[in-house]
Design an enzyme around this catalytic site. Structure first.
Site, PDB file in Angstrom:
ATOM      1  N   ASP A   1       2.322   2.024   3.332  1.00 36.86           N
ATOM      2  CA  ASP A   1       3.312   1.077   3.886  1.00 36.86           C
ATOM      3  C   ASP A   1       4.723   1.563   3.608  1.00 36.86           C
ATOM      4  O   ASP A   1       5.612   1.405   4.435  1.00 36.86           O
ATOM      5  CB  ASP A   1       3.205  -0.301   3.218  1.00 36.86           C
ATOM      6  CG  ASP A   1       1.862  -0.958   3.373  1.00 36.86           C
ATOM      7  OD1 ASP A   1       1.161  -0.640   4.352  1.00 36.86           O
ATOM      8  OD2 ASP A   1       1.520  -1.792   2.509  1.00 36.86           O
TER       9      ASP A   1
ATOM     10  N   HIS B   1       0.884  -1.170   0.000  1.00 36.47           N
ATOM     11  CA  HIS B   1       0.000   0.000   0.000  1.00 36.47           C
ATOM     12  C   HIS B   1       0.922   1.220   0.000  1.00 36.47           C
ATOM     13  O   HIS B   1       2.012   1.173   0.572  1.00 36.47           O
ATOM     14  CB  HIS B   1      -0.828   0.120   1.286  1.00 36.47           C
ATOM     15  CG  HIS B   1      -1.766  -0.991   1.593  1.00 36.47           C
ATOM     16  ND1 HIS B   1      -1.390  -2.125   2.250  1.00 36.47           N
ATOM     17  CD2 HIS B   1      -3.100  -1.120   1.368  1.00 36.47           C
ATOM     18  CE1 HIS B   1      -2.452  -2.911   2.414  1.00 36.47           C
ATOM     19  NE2 HIS B   1      -3.503  -2.334   1.880  1.00 36.47           N
TER      20      HIS B   1
HETATM   21  C1  XUL Z   1      -7.651  -6.643   4.387  1.00 40.02           C
HETATM   22  C2  XUL Z   1      -6.843  -7.061   3.228  1.00 40.02           C
HETATM   23  C3  XUL Z   1      -5.969  -6.007   2.650  1.00 40.02           C
HETATM   24  C4  XUL Z   1      -5.893  -6.043   1.163  1.00 40.02           C
HETATM   25  C5  XUL Z   1      -5.113  -4.902   0.582  1.00 40.02           C
HETATM   26  O1  XUL Z   1      -8.434  -7.643   4.912  1.00 40.02           O
HETATM   27  O2  XUL Z   1      -6.873  -8.190   2.839  1.00 40.02           O
HETATM   28  O3  XUL Z   1      -4.709  -6.161   3.211  1.00 40.02           O
HETATM   29  O4  XUL Z   1      -5.297  -7.229   0.722  1.00 40.02           O
HETATM   30  O5  XUL Z   1      -5.626  -3.666   0.938  1.00 40.02           O
END
Ligand code: XUL
Ligand code: CO
Length: 442
Positions: free
Chosen positions: A105, A102
């Site tokens: 992150d 993300h």
């Molecule tokens: C949350 C989840 C996230 C997504 C990316 O449950 O799975 O980590 O994979 O935003």
């Protein structure tokens, strides 16, 4: 500086007889299974958020883990660089070819959106250098549209268009960052795209907003020439009480209604599948049948816990059934297996990150061996073909090709005085067959 001094680069394959806890016993990257190498089939990715951003905190207490790269630094960008050094050291020592992130992150949020964008751009430069140096590839990037309090009522589905605009700007930035890093996919998990109470929610309006948002993403993807796949990650609830991307079937209906099914596929997470009352194999089969299968977040839930525990996968049986559906779907194209999985809070040593990923990769590799053998032998496909054989005959094709009517079928049925033959579904026999493949997978 070395963050993982105990591990030699990279983790080696030593075979099933090895007792070395820091070696693969099943994942043999170059080994050929059902026409592709294990590396080509499995396309493993390590996620940044659970593995490098999380120190073990939970709602009841503070972090527990030995994570020197998360230690206090006066400058948040210095801290981000240090964390990235740790992440890429780990990635290259593990030997998984991909990573996922993300925006928040890898780069700290600034005081303004413009500063956040500059931070992200600088960290994308760093990531590009690390990728060049290590040969790591990006499976997908995504924007965090759920952590900051501004997104308390969602992003695309927010009652305030100012939040939609903010989120759109953020996704624009991260889609371009993903493109720049050669990402194979771009993921949207609707972290708060749902509702807490219907009493203050206009569901129809929120779904229209979500569809508009996705169209903007697809348009921008084409505008910048990003060739990766746009993926939605279904999840039924958590953090909100109800999320619109409930499961693969709900996402598919939504994509069809808003004319997005050609441009958007799904990233299926195993624990999200179980939370929605399905299982991993079901969600993959549903996506394949709908033509929207994309990628996998490989993890596992807990049978007695009704929340997203994100464990590393350990059940070869569960994963074999899912891998089999992936093979039936033709395998991954742009997708892969991302370990959206976290350690347990008491696994506090740095090396536990290796043990978790090695176990996950070996579990998936064994699952691939079992599923690959079943697929190559055609054992299940023969059974399936026999079971539906009637549909290839005259009656079946008359019905499917539209030559039969309700009335003509009544005529046909009136003309017979016997009952159609019933045959066994053979479920237990087939389950035993699958068990043999799992036992014998070598
Ligand atoms: C949350 C989840 C996230 C997504 C990316 O449950 O799975 O980590 O994979 O935003
Ligand atoms: Co996920």
């Amino acid at each position: 500086m070395t963050f993982f001094p105990d591990v030699e680069a990279p983790i080696a394959y030593e075979g099933p007889e090895s007792d070395n806890p820091l070696a693969f016993r099943w994942y043999d990257a170059e080994r050929s299974v059902a026409g592709r190498t294990m590396a080509e089939h499995l396309r493993f990715a390590v996620c940044y958020w659970h593995s490098f951003n999380w120190d073990g905190f939970d709602i009841f207490g503070a972090g527990t883990m030995d994570r020197p790269w998360l230690g206090a630094q006066s400058d948040p960008m210095d801290a981000a660089r240090r964390k990235m050094d740790a992440a890429f050291e780990f990635f290259s020592k593990l030997g998984a070819p991909f990573w996922c992130f993300h925006d928040r992150d890898i780069a700290p949020e600034g005081a303004t959106f413009a500063e956040s964008c500059r931070n992200l751009e600088a960290m994308v430069d760093e990531a590009a250098q690390h990728m060049e140096a290590t040969g790591m590839r990006l499976l997908w990037g995504t924007a965090n549209l759920f952590s900051n309090p501004r997104y308390q009522a969602g992003a695309a589905t927010n009652p305030d268009p100012e939040l939609f605009a903010y989120a759109a700007g953020q996704v624009c930035q991260v889609l371009e960052a993903t493109h720049r890093l050669g990402g194979s996919n771009y993921v949207l998990w609707g972290g708060r795209e749902g509702y807490e109470t219907l009493l203050n929610t206009d569901m129809g309006r929120e779904l229209e907003q979500l569809a508009r948002f996705l169209h903007l993403v697809v348009e921008h993807k084409h505008a910048i020439g990003f060739e990766g796949t746009i993926l939605i990650e279904p999840k039924p609830f958590e953090p909100t009480k109800h999320q619109y991307d409930y499961d693969v079937a709900a996402v598919h209906a939504f994509l069809q209604k808003y004319d997005l099914a050609e441009d958007v596929c799904v990233n299926i997470e195993v624990n999200h599948a179980t939370l929605s009352g399905h299982d991993f194999a079901h969600e993959v089969a549903a996506a394949a049948a709908a033509g929207i299968f994309g990628s996998i977040d490989a993890n596992a839930g807990d049978d007695r816990l009704g929340w997203d525990v994100d464990r590393f996968p350990v059940s070869v049986e569960q994963m074999t059934l899912g891998m089999y559906e992936i093979l039936r779907a033709g395998g991954f194209t742009t997708g892969g297996l991302n370990f959206d999985a976290k350690l347990r809070r008491q696994s506090i040593d740095r090396n536990d990150l290796f043990h978790a990923h090695i176990g996950g990769m070996d579990t998936m590799a064994r699952a691939l061996l079992a599923a690959g053998a079943m697929w190559e032998d055609g054992a299940l496909e023969d059974i399936r073909r026999d079971r539906y054989a009637g549909w290839d005959g005259e009656l079946g094709t008359d019905i499917l090709d539209g030559r039969a009517t309700l009335a003509s079928l009544r005529e046909r049925t009136l003309g017979r005085d016997d009952e159609p033959t019933r045959v066994s579904g053979r479920q237990e026999e087939i389950e035993n067959l699958v068990a043999r493949y799992i036992e014998r997978a070598r």
